[in-house]
Motif scaffolding. Structure first.
Motif, PDB file in Angstrom:
ATOM      1  N   THR A  78      -4.267  -2.171   6.314  1.00  0.00           N
ATOM      2  CA  THR A  78      -3.950  -3.292   6.493  1.00  0.00           C
ATOM      3  C   THR A  78      -4.726  -4.016   7.815  1.00  0.00           C
ATOM      4  O   THR A  78      -5.229  -5.224   7.601  1.00  0.00           O
ATOM      5  N   ALA A  79      -4.671  -3.320   8.794  1.00  0.00           N
ATOM      6  CA  ALA A  79      -5.578  -3.659  10.007  1.00  0.00           C
ATOM      7  C   ALA A  79      -7.031  -3.731   9.722  1.00  0.00           C
ATOM      8  O   ALA A  79      -7.534  -4.735  10.147  1.00  0.00           O
ATOM      9  N   ILE A 135       2.531   5.846   6.033  1.00  0.00           N
ATOM     10  CA  ILE A 135       2.487   5.118   6.963  1.00  0.00           C
ATOM     11  C   ILE A 135       1.136   4.765   7.653  1.00  0.00           C
ATOM     12  O   ILE A 135       0.639   3.421   7.922  1.00  0.00           O
ATOM     13  N   THR A 136       0.314   5.955   7.848  1.00  0.00           N
ATOM     14  CA  THR A 136      -0.975   5.713   8.718  1.00  0.00           C
ATOM     15  C   THR A 136      -1.830   4.943   7.764  1.00  0.00           C
ATOM     16  O   THR A 136      -2.637   4.060   8.194  1.00  0.00           O
ATOM     17  N   THR A 137      -1.927   5.305   6.393  1.00  0.00           N
ATOM     18  CA  THR A 137      -2.820   4.794   5.560  1.00  0.00           C
ATOM     19  C   THR A 137      -2.666   3.263   5.281  1.00  0.00           C
ATOM     20  O   THR A 137      -3.454   2.587   5.151  1.00  0.00           O
ATOM     21  N   VAL A 195       0.877  -1.096  -0.149  1.00  0.00           N
ATOM     22  CA  VAL A 195       0.015   0.101   0.062  1.00  0.00           C
ATOM     23  C   VAL A 195       0.976   1.351   0.089  1.00  0.00           C
ATOM     24  O   VAL A 195       0.816   2.216  -0.837  1.00  0.00           O
ATOM     25  N   ALA A 196       1.946   1.137   0.590  1.00  0.00           N
ATOM     26  CA  ALA A 196       2.822   2.309   0.957  1.00  0.00           C
ATOM     27  C   ALA A 196       3.522   2.791  -0.280  1.00  0.00           C
ATOM     28  O   ALA A 196       3.578   3.618  -1.074  1.00  0.00           O
ATOM     29  N   LEU A 197       3.854   1.623  -1.050  1.00  0.00           N
ATOM     30  CA  LEU A 197       4.727   1.713  -2.351  1.00  0.00           C
ATOM     31  C   LEU A 197       3.840   2.064  -3.409  1.00  0.00           C
ATOM     32  O   LEU A 197       3.889   2.891  -4.214  1.00  0.00           O
ATOM     33  N   ALA A 198       2.461   1.748  -3.422  1.00  0.00           N
ATOM     34  CA  ALA A 198       1.286   2.089  -4.279  1.00  0.00           C
ATOM     35  C   ALA A 198       1.023   3.744  -4.307  1.00  0.00           C
ATOM     36  O   ALA A 198       1.093   4.381  -5.099  1.00  0.00           O
TER      37      ALA A 198
END
Length: 165
Positions: free
Chosen positions: A140-141, A133-135, A117-120
């Protein structure tokens, strides 16, 4: 823009739809009967291809016979100056999805997804570290809770096998 290209593509979609329907017709019936059965999705997809292709073909033929010829105005809009479309970005996103698919089973959903998600988001020009980081962690959670805990679905555990509830 040359509408003959659209017409050829639309006719190819009609042919593809008919081919999918014919191939699906030859599927063997399963031993255990089901109301919908294994043929439903391919039949629907073939029908969608055939009907959608026929619709576009008819539109293009009507515009050609209406005296407009085969040249039609370009469709769509220009890229925004600050956000140009990039083939490299699209291919990088496809590559990222392929890598994510390959590493999901060995390293697990909880470990692989935040990085994915972070890389996307980074590929889509999001550069605020806190937001990345937050997103990624919240996604994920939230997905883990929804699929694994609430819906009782299975997600790849990978390196965390036996450590998760």
């Amino acid at each position: 823009m040359d509408s003959r290209k659209d017409l050829l593509f639309a006719l190819a979609m009609v042919c593809l739809g008919v081919a999918v329907i014919l191939i699906t017709y030859n599927f063997r019936e399963p031993v255990i009967q089901d109301t919908i059965g294994p043929r439903a999705f391919p039949y629907g997809l073939g029908l969608l291809f055939a009907v959608g292709g026929a619709f576009v073909a008819i539109q293009r033929l009507k515009s050609m016979h209406a005296g407009n010829g085969y040249i039609v105005p370009d469709e769509g809009g220009e890229d925004e100056e600050a956000y140009p479309a990039s083939g490299v970005r699209a291919m990088a996103m496809i590559g990222l999805c392929c890598v994510y698919t390959l590493v999901l089973q060995p390293i697990g959903f909880i470990v692989a997804t935040p990085f994915f998600v972070a890389l996307a988001l980074f590929l889509m020009n999001e550069r605020k570290p806190m937001l990345l980081i937050t997103t990624s962690l919240c996604f994920t959670a939230g997905t883990y809770v929804l699929i694994h805990l609430l819906l009782d679905g299975r997600l790849p555990e990978g390196v965390l096998k036996g450590l998760l509830p």
